[in-house]
Design a protein around this motif. Structure first.
Motif, PDB file in Angstrom:
ATOM      1  N   THR A 189      10.423  -0.880 -15.402  1.00 16.30           N
ATOM      2  CA  THR A 189       9.638   0.355 -15.524  1.00 16.30           C
ATOM      3  C   THR A 189       8.320   0.088 -16.237  1.00 16.30           C
ATOM      4  N   ALA A 190       8.370  -0.727 -17.291  1.00 19.02           N
ATOM      5  CA  ALA A 190       7.154  -1.046 -18.047  1.00 19.02           C
ATOM      6  C   ALA A 190       6.167  -1.840 -17.191  1.00 19.02           C
ATOM      7  N   ILE A 191       6.695  -2.785 -16.386  1.00 20.12           N
ATOM      8  CA  ILE A 191       5.818  -3.538 -15.492  1.00 20.12           C
ATOM      9  C   ILE A 191       5.179  -2.595 -14.474  1.00 20.12           C
ATOM     10  N   GLY A 192       5.996  -1.709 -13.926  1.00 21.52           N
ATOM     11  CA  GLY A 192       5.489  -0.759 -12.946  1.00 21.52           C
ATOM     12  C   GLY A 192       4.429   0.161 -13.508  1.00 21.52           C
ATOM     13  N   VAL A 226      16.044   7.911  -7.512  1.00 24.32           N
ATOM     14  CA  VAL A 226      15.849   8.701  -6.297  1.00 24.32           C
ATOM     15  C   VAL A 226      14.586   8.224  -5.588  1.00 24.32           C
ATOM     16  N   VAL A 227      14.726   7.940  -4.302  1.00 22.42           N
ATOM     17  CA  VAL A 227      13.567   7.553  -3.510  1.00 22.42           C
ATOM     18  C   VAL A 227      12.828   8.807  -3.086  1.00 22.42           C
ATOM     19  N   THR A 228      11.569   8.928  -3.494  1.00 24.50           N
ATOM     20  CA  THR A 228      10.778  10.115  -3.176  1.00 24.50           C
ATOM     21  C   THR A 228      10.380  10.116  -1.717  1.00 24.50           C
ATOM     22  N   SER A 229      10.199  11.290  -1.170  1.00 23.32           N
ATOM     23  CA  SER A 229       9.870  11.417   0.250  1.00 23.32           C
ATOM     24  C   SER A 229       8.431  11.033   0.539  1.00 23.32           C
ATOM     25  N   ASP A 230       7.532  11.276  -0.442  1.00 24.03           N
ATOM     26  CA  ASP A 230       6.131  10.911  -0.209  1.00 24.03           C
ATOM     27  C   ASP A 230       5.962   9.408  -0.350  1.00 24.03           C
ATOM     28  N   ASN A 231       5.056   8.863   0.372  1.00 24.77           N
ATOM     29  CA  ASN A 231       4.833   7.421   0.342  1.00 24.77           C
ATOM     30  C   ASN A 231       3.405   7.166  -0.117  1.00 24.77           C
ATOM     31  N   ARG A 232       3.253   7.011  -1.427  1.00 31.99           N
ATOM     32  CA  ARG A 232       1.923   6.832  -1.988  1.00 31.99           C
ATOM     33  C   ARG A 232       1.253   5.577  -1.446  1.00 31.99           C
ATOM     34  N   THR A 233       2.054   4.622  -1.051  1.00 33.62           N
ATOM     35  CA  THR A 233       1.491   3.349  -0.625  1.00 33.62           C
ATOM     36  C   THR A 233       0.575   3.497   0.585  1.00 33.62           C
ATOM     37  N   GLN A 234       0.873   4.479   1.448  1.00 33.32           N
ATOM     38  CA  GLN A 234       0.033   4.643   2.633  1.00 33.32           C
ATOM     39  C   GLN A 234      -1.414   4.917   2.258  1.00 33.32           C
ATOM     40  N   ALA A 235      -1.586   5.681   1.214  1.00 38.73           N
ATOM     41  CA  ALA A 235      -2.946   6.069   0.845  1.00 38.73           C
ATOM     42  C   ALA A 235      -3.542   5.156  -0.210  1.00 38.73           C
ATOM     43  N   HIS A 236      -2.726   4.272  -0.747  1.00 36.75           N
ATOM     44  CA  HIS A 236      -3.194   3.468  -1.877  1.00 36.75           C
ATOM     45  C   HIS A 236      -3.157   1.996  -1.496  1.00 36.75           C
ATOM     46  N   VAL A 237      -4.249   1.490  -0.975  1.00 32.46           N
ATOM     47  CA  VAL A 237      -4.331   0.077  -0.601  1.00 32.46           C
ATOM     48  C   VAL A 237      -5.557  -0.534  -1.261  1.00 32.46           C
ATOM     49  N   PRO A 238      -5.509  -0.724  -2.581  1.00 34.31           N
ATOM     50  CA  PRO A 238      -6.675  -1.221  -3.305  1.00 34.31           C
ATOM     51  C   PRO A 238      -7.037  -2.630  -2.878  1.00 34.31           C
ATOM     52  N   MET A 239      -8.280  -2.960  -3.091  1.00 37.18           N
ATOM     53  CA  MET A 239      -8.751  -4.307  -2.793  1.00 37.18           C
ATOM     54  C   MET A 239      -8.143  -5.303  -3.769  1.00 37.18           C
ATOM     55  N   LEU A 240      -7.907  -6.504  -3.301  1.00 37.79           N
ATOM     56  CA  LEU A 240      -7.357  -7.565  -4.137  1.00 37.79           C
ATOM     57  C   LEU A 240      -8.317  -7.923  -5.262  1.00 37.79           C
ATOM     58  N   GLU A 241      -7.816  -7.869  -6.484  1.00 40.74           N
ATOM     59  CA  GLU A 241      -8.625  -8.262  -7.628  1.00 40.74           C
ATOM     60  C   GLU A 241      -8.578  -9.779  -7.776  1.00 40.74           C
ATOM     61  N   ASP A 283       1.059   0.227 -11.598  1.00 40.22           N
ATOM     62  CA  ASP A 283       0.932   1.411 -10.747  1.00 40.22           C
ATOM     63  C   ASP A 283       2.001   1.507  -9.663  1.00 40.22           C
ATOM     64  N   TRP A 284       3.252   1.301 -10.040  1.00 37.95           N
ATOM     65  CA  TRP A 284       4.362   1.594  -9.155  1.00 37.95           C
ATOM     66  C   TRP A 284       5.563   2.048  -9.971  1.00 37.95           C
ATOM     67  N   THR A 285       6.590   2.570  -9.308  1.00 39.19           N
ATOM     68  CA  THR A 285       7.763   3.108  -9.987  1.00 39.19           C
ATOM     69  C   THR A 285       9.033   2.435  -9.475  1.00 39.19           C
ATOM     70  N   LEU A 286      10.140   2.691 -10.150  1.00 33.98           N
ATOM     71  CA  LEU A 286      11.429   2.184  -9.673  1.00 33.98           C
ATOM     72  C   LEU A 286      11.757   2.766  -8.303  1.00 33.98           C
ATOM     73  N   SER A 287      11.344   4.011  -8.071  1.00 36.33           N
ATOM     74  CA  SER A 287      11.545   4.620  -6.762  1.00 36.33           C
ATOM     75  C   SER A 287      10.817   3.826  -5.680  1.00 36.33           C
ATOM     76  N   ASP A 288       9.608   3.375  -6.004  1.00 35.86           N
ATOM     77  CA  ASP A 288       8.827   2.586  -5.048  1.00 35.86           C
ATOM     78  C   ASP A 288       9.531   1.279  -4.684  1.00 35.86           C
ATOM     79  N   ILE A 289      10.017   0.552  -5.705  1.00 42.52           N
ATOM     80  CA  ILE A 289      10.612  -0.753  -5.399  1.00 42.52           C
ATOM     81  C   ILE A 289      11.983  -0.595  -4.747  1.00 42.52           C
ATOM     82  N   LYS A 290      12.676   0.515  -5.043  1.00 42.76           N
ATOM     83  CA  LYS A 290      13.942   0.743  -4.349  1.00 42.76           C
ATOM     84  C   LYS A 290      13.679   0.956  -2.861  1.00 42.76           C
TER      85      LYS A 290
END
Length: 748
Positions: free
Chosen positions: A685-688, A716-731, A692-699
């Motif tokens: 959880t602390a790493i996430g 609980v896996v959330t129904s929304d998928n933040r990843t679709q809208a969040h594709v940051p450029m590689l640092e 910028d991610w959650t346990l729900s995301d990695i599950k």
């Protein structure tokens, strides 16, 4: 000693290995149901081997045993194996078996195809010296290519305990391709799991196929090609680069500086070494000797495994002062749920303890940085000792409980000396492991010391010996398949098993007290046995905590270690009608661990890692037998009567076994690891939170059925998928990979 349904009369009916092998020879020679044409010449080879007046060297033995198989009336098995070789290699092998060329010449034919310009004109001795002067580190560019996925390609692990069908399988070669795969999977709401050589027996790969569907709906990232990971025979360990995986960013190896891992500057020859996740142990072994001049202080034996695979399941080596591989990790680089490259390193040491052994839950690991020691020398004196001398029976074991073929007269003084020698090896040797092949009267004891000087070392195993070892594993496979075709032996599993044990023990070196030890560079000694990939096995391993002798706090009591060893042997002898165990009993003494989910964690006085193996051919009768042995191993108590907490090696078999009459995974989740699982989830959880991610995301993205159960059942896996809208450029990381220093006249 946990009781086993055996008796002195039962054990007395079991022949010794020598008696069993000689009986096979008699069956071949004399009129019997075994036609001499099925194993021609085996009787003569056996007689010569046991005749003290006949010298059967290693090369002659290998030539003659392969000749038996080539000339057999079941020689289609031999031919099928050789079909895997190139025509020129087949000719070389057949020429060796026919006695027309030496083994060294056969090896040269393989190696000569790949005379490297880097070592042209350089002798083996010059490559193995303590002065490794002015090699310049080269920066290699790995351009991104179009990444293609393969649909509905069935996946099986190496041990054949896991089968599933991913919707898509990818073979990326660099980090950018991994990012693309993860982002596309996220957009399609597909999970992602990763495999290398596929050596784990537990279900840690992808999710199970969905009911009624032809696949599991998810993505598999294979860091090795199908040919590298699945094709047998595998020739990764042969002394040539012909059989090495293609060089990519994901198997690149380089030295990095302290700033790169936010760590302290290392001294005394230690280095931080960054490896791609698909780097094999064989690639790393060669780099350590020829380029890096460093070594991991311990490692697993197999060279056919990826660094990412061995690290993700918290694998280990041997030696009382050595923890797990994951304890040596100083940086983990991974692609997260958002397709972004992230890093956990020594700036957050507590988080690193979780990230360094996380079963792939963080995301797709692309690179790992290890802290390595200066290269050094293993002073090896492997020995073959009588079973009762190598690991003495525990004090409460009666002589009548020792299987008859292993029972030897020993005075009290001799028993005391054997006990002292065993404890001395376990407590003091740099590296410590023991091997017993079923029904053998001998144990192969491989414990050795370390010398920081690299003078007077030899290449070990030599190129010819390496070829012998690989041919030996192939001979083992041919043997088990030919024996299965011989009617006279089909229903005699004891004879089959002793024959295989005889062949296996022949392939192991020995040094008498009067002989000079083998001085080998440490990376070579750690991988003393090559070609292991070629023999599929089943494998149960547990980590048994060492505890103190009564009345002391720091003096190790090895009674339970000896008990575990002998319970396994006695159980093996109690099952001679079917012989479910057809490969060795292995034992290693090692240290504790600081990695959050390591089975060795909390073992202040150290750990006994003990395992039993069998051939894949015995898979149908294996699990009940493994359960028998596990019942013994999980029954032990310390000197205060407290039951030991026995934990499995995460990569081995445990998911379908029971402890105290209930599923083992239940006990692991609710008792053995209850505190550690809570800590693990908090650290994830602390790493996430930082990344910028959650346990729900990695599950949703990186877990599977068994990992959900153990670690994420309440997430609980959330129904929304933040990843679709969040594709940051590689640092880009702004820290240089390699610190500037001068070696001779070369700036590196």
């Amino acid at each position: 000693m946990a009781s086993t349904p055996t008796s002195q009369s039962l054990f007395s009916t079991v022949p010794s290995l020598e008696e069993s092998i000689k009986e096979i020879g008699r069956l071949v020679k004399e009129p019997s149901d075994l036609d001499e044409a099925e194993l021609p010449g085996l009787d003569v080879l056996i007689n010569d081997w046991y005749d003290e007046n006949v010298d059967v060297g290693e090369e002659e033995f290998m030539r003659r045993i392969l000749g038996v198989f080539r000339n057999s009336s079941h020689n289609e098995v031999y031919d099928e194996v050789l079909e895997q070789y190139e025509p020129s290699e087949r000719r070389a092998i057949n020429s060796f078996v026919a006695g027309q060329t030496t083994a060294e010449d056969a090896a040269k034919i393989i190696v000569s195809k790949d005379a490297s310009a880097a070592t042209a004109g350089v002798s083996n001795n010059e490559l193995h010296t303590e002065v490794f002067s002015t090699q310049k580190m080269q920066k290699t560019e790995f351009p991104k290519k179009a990444i293609k996925g393969f649909e509905n390609t069935e996946f099986q692990n190496w041990g054949r305990t896991v089968k599933q069908t991913p919707a898509k399988t990818y073979y990326p070669e660099n980090t950018a391709e991994v990012q693309t795969i993860v982002r596309e999977a996220a957009e399609s709401k597909m999970g992602v799991r990763v495999s290398g050589f596929r050596h784990s027996w537990s279900p840690i790969f992808g999710r199970d196929n969905k009911n009624g569907q032809k696949n599991n709906g998810d993505v598999l990232i294979s860091t090795l090609t199908e040919k590298d990971a699945s094709k047998l025979p595998n020739f990764t360990s042969l002394p040539s680069s012909l059989f090495q995986p293609k060089k990519t960013e994901l198997n690149n190896i380089s030295e990095v500086n302290a700033a790169y891992v936010h760590g302290q500057t290392l001294k005394d020859g230690k280095k931080y070494v960054r490896v791609g996740t698909s780097t094999t142990n064989e690639e790393f072994r060669r780099w350590c000797i020829n380029d890096g001049h460093v070594t991991l202080p311990m490692n697993i034996i197999e060279v056919e495994i990826t660094m990412g695979g061995s690290n993700s399941t918290i694998c280990h080596g041997a030696g009382i002062n050595h923890p797990t591989l994951s304890d040596l990790v100083r940086s983990i680089e991974y692609v997260d749920v958002n397709g972004e490259v992230r890093n956990v390193d020594m700036a957050d040491p507590d988080l690193l303890k979780s990230a360094s052994g996380c079963f792939g839950l963080l995301g797709v690991i692309t690179h790992i940085t290890f802290e390595c020691d200066p290269i050094s020398t293993a002073v090896m004196r492997p020995q073959k000792l009588e079973v009762i001398d190598a690991v003495p029976p525990p004090p409460d074991m009666k002589d009548s409980d020792i299987p008859g073929p292993l029972r030897k007269p020993r005075s009290q003084k001799e028993r005391q000396i054997a006990q002292e020698n065993f404890e001395k090896r376990a407590n003091n040797d740099y590296y410590a492991e023991w091997f017993w092949f079923p029904y053998s009267s001998l144990v192969w004891v491989n414990t050795w010391a370390m010398d920081p000087s690299t003078k007077n070392v030899v290449e070990y195993p030599s190129k010819t010996k390496t070829v012998f070892q690989v041919f030996g594993t192939i001979a083992m496979n041919i043997a088990q398949n030919i024996v299965a075709k011989i009617d006279a032996l089909q229903f005699q599993p004891l004879k089959q098993t002793t024959f295989l044990s005889w062949l296996a023990m022949k392939n192991l070196d020995e040094r008498k007290d009067s002989e000079k030890p083998i001085r080998a560079l440490l990376p070579d000694a750690l991988h003393f046995q090559r070609g292991v990939q070629n023999i599929r096995v089943r494998d149960l391993e547990v980590e048994l905590p060492l505890h103190a002798k009564k009345g002391t706090t720091s003096e190790r009591d090895y009674t339970n270690v000896q008990r575990a060893w002998w319970d396994a042997i006695v159980t093996c002898y109690a099952n001679t009608k079917t012989c479910p165990m057809r490969m060795p009993l292995e034992m290693r003494i090692m240290s504790s661990s600081e990695v959050t989910m390591a089975p060795q964690r909390g073992h202040k006085l150290g750990t006994c890692a003990i395992e039993i193996l069998t051939l894949h051919a015995a898979a149908d009768i294996w699990q009940p037998y493994a359960q028998q042995v596990l019942n013994h191993w999980t029954s032990y108590k310390d000197n205060d009567g407290i039951k030991l907490d026995i934990r499995p090696h995460w990569a081995k078999e445990w998911n379908n076994l029971e402890v105290d009459g209930r599923p083992w995974r239940e006990k692991l989740k609710n008792e053995s690891y209850k505190t550690e699982i809570a800590e693990f989830k908090n650290l994830l959880t602390a790493i996430g939170k930082k990344h910028d991610w959650t346990l729900s995301d990695i599950k949703r993205m990186f877990s599977n059925d068994v990992l959900d159960y153990l670690y994420l059942d309440d997430v609980v896996v959330t129904s929304d998928n933040r990843t679709q809208a969040h594709v940051p450029m590689l640092e880009e990381k702004k820290i240089p990979l390699v610190s500037e220093r001068v070696v001779g006249n070369v700036t590196v």
